[in-house]
Design a protein around this motif. Structure first.
Motif, PDB file in Angstrom:
ATOM      1  N   LYS A  75       0.844  -1.199   0.000  1.00  0.00           N
ATOM      2  CA  LYS A  75       0.000   0.000   0.000  1.00  0.00           C
ATOM      3  C   LYS A  75       0.879   1.249   0.000  1.00  0.00           C
ATOM      4  O   LYS A  75       0.548   2.252  -0.651  1.00  0.00           O
TER       5      LYS A  75
ATOM      6  N   TYR B 236       2.098   1.859  -3.508  1.00  0.00           N
ATOM      7  CA  TYR B 236       0.995   2.411  -4.310  1.00  0.00           C
ATOM      8  C   TYR B 236       0.788   3.893  -4.022  1.00  0.00           C
ATOM      9  O   TYR B 236       0.672   4.714  -4.954  1.00  0.00           O
TER      10      TYR B 236
ATOM     11  N   LYS C  22       1.286   6.718  -6.869  1.00  0.00           N
ATOM     12  CA  LYS C  22       0.081   7.447  -7.275  1.00  0.00           C
ATOM     13  C   LYS C  22       0.318   8.951  -7.361  1.00  0.00           C
ATOM     14  O   LYS C  22      -0.351   9.656  -8.128  1.00  0.00           O
TER      15      LYS C  22
ATOM     16  N   TYR D 128      -5.193   0.124  -7.949  1.00  0.00           N
ATOM     17  CA  TYR D 128      -4.573  -0.766  -6.970  1.00  0.00           C
ATOM     18  C   TYR D 128      -5.595  -1.733  -6.403  1.00  0.00           C
ATOM     19  O   TYR D 128      -6.685  -1.334  -5.983  1.00  0.00           O
TER      20      TYR D 128
ATOM     21  N   GLU E  42      -5.794  -3.981  -3.348  1.00  0.00           N
ATOM     22  CA  GLU E  42      -5.058  -4.155  -2.094  1.00  0.00           C
ATOM     23  C   GLU E  42      -4.970  -5.620  -1.687  1.00  0.00           C
ATOM     24  O   GLU E  42      -3.944  -6.072  -1.161  1.00  0.00           O
TER      25      GLU E  42
ATOM     26  N   ILE F 164      -0.788  -3.389  -8.780  1.00  0.00           N
ATOM     27  CA  ILE F 164      -0.986  -2.031  -9.279  1.00  0.00           C
ATOM     28  C   ILE F 164      -0.988  -2.068 -10.802  1.00  0.00           C
ATOM     29  O   ILE F 164      -0.258  -2.848 -11.417  1.00  0.00           O
TER      30      ILE F 164
END
Length: 226
Positions: free
Chosen positions: A60, A63, A67, A75, A77, A82
Motif C-alpha cells: 500500500k 501504491y 500514485k 490498486y 489491495e 498495481i
C-alpha cells in the motif's frame, strides 16, 4: 536512458520493450524488492512507450507513493497489484477462479487481476472448499462454463483435485501458504496438487497468483480464438 532494438536500459534495469511483439503481452514488474524511486522510473519508462503496466506484490505504501506521479494508477489491495492502463484491453472468454477458503483470496485476487489485465473475463467462486463440499456442488455447473479454471487452496490443497475430477476443461492448481504448522507454509498443498491423480491439472508455485492468472489467460484466449 539508452535504447536498443530489444530493451530499454535505464541503468538499474533493462526493460523488455519487445516482449509484447515476442509473446503477445507486456512485461510485468515485480515490486516487492524495488525501491519507490526505481518503481517510478520503471513506470515512467513504460508510460512513455504507451504501454499498459502491471506491478505485482506491491505494498500500500508503494501504491500511495507511485500514485503521486501517476494519478490514474489502480490498486487491488487484496491481490497487491498495481496497474496503469493507457490502452483499453478487450476482455474475452471466461476464467473461473475458485478458492477453498477466505484466506486464499489474496492469491486468487492476484490471479484475477493478472488475467483481467491481459484480456480475460473472470468469474470468482470464493470459499467453496471441500470441508463444506455442498458449496462447490451448488456452483459447479457455472464453474464448468469457463474455458479454464484456477483452483486456489492451502491446508491440504485437495480442492484442485476434486474440481479437476468433475470438469472437462484445463485446471490450474494454485497452492497457498495458508494453514497450520504441518502445512509447511504451502508445501503440503503443493505436494498434494503435484501428486494428484486427476488428469488435466497443472500446478504453479506456492502463492504464485501471477503465474496462474497469466497461464490461464493464455489458454483462455487461445480457446476463445484471440
Amino acid at each position: 536512458m539508452s535504447e536498443n532494438e530489444k530493451y530499454l536500459d535505464i541503468g538499474f534495469a533493462k526493460l523488455d520493450i519487445e516482449r509484447t511483439k515476442r509473446r503477445g503481452f507486456s512485461e510485468a514488474v515485480f515490486c516487492e524488492c524495488k525501491t519507490n524511486e526505481q518503481l517510478i522510473k520503471i513506470f515512467e519508462a513504460f508510460k512513455e512507450k504507451g504501454s499498459n503496466v502491471i506491478g505485482t506484490r506491491a505494498s500500500k505504501e508503494q501504491y500511495n507513493t507511485i500514485k503521486q506521479s501517476f494519478p490514474d494508477i489502480e490498486y487491488n489491495e487484496k491481490g497487491r497489484v498495481i496497474m496503469l492502463i493507457q490502452k483499453p484491453v478487450e476482455k474475452i472468454g471466461e476464467i473461473a477462479i475458485c478458492t477453498g477458503g477466505t484466506g486464499d483470496i489474496p492469491a486468487a485476487e492476484e490471479a484475477a487481476q493478472t488475467a483481467e489485465f491481459f484480456g480475460s473475463n473472470v468469474k470468482k467462486y470464493y470459499d467453496v472448499g471441500i470441508s463444506g463440499i455442498h458449496r462447490l456442488f451448488d456452483n459447479i455447473n457455472e464453474i464448468k462454463k469457463a474455458n479454464v479454471i484456477i483452483a486456489v487452496a492451502g491446508m491440504e490443497g485437495a480442492l484442485a483435485s476434486v474440481i479437476t475430477g468433475m470438469v472437462d476443461v484445463p485446471v490450474i492448481a494454485l497452492p497457498t501458504s495458508v494453514g497450520y504448522g504441518a502445512s509447511f507454509k504451502g508445501l503440503s498443498a503443493l505436494l498434494t496438487m503435484l501428486n494428484s491423480c486427476a488428469e488435466g491439472m497443472t500446478v504453479v508455485n506456492i502463492d504464485n497468483g501471477f503465474n496462474a492468472g497469466y497461464s490461464a489467460n493464455q489458454i483462455n484466449r487461445k480457446i476463445a480464438g484471440a
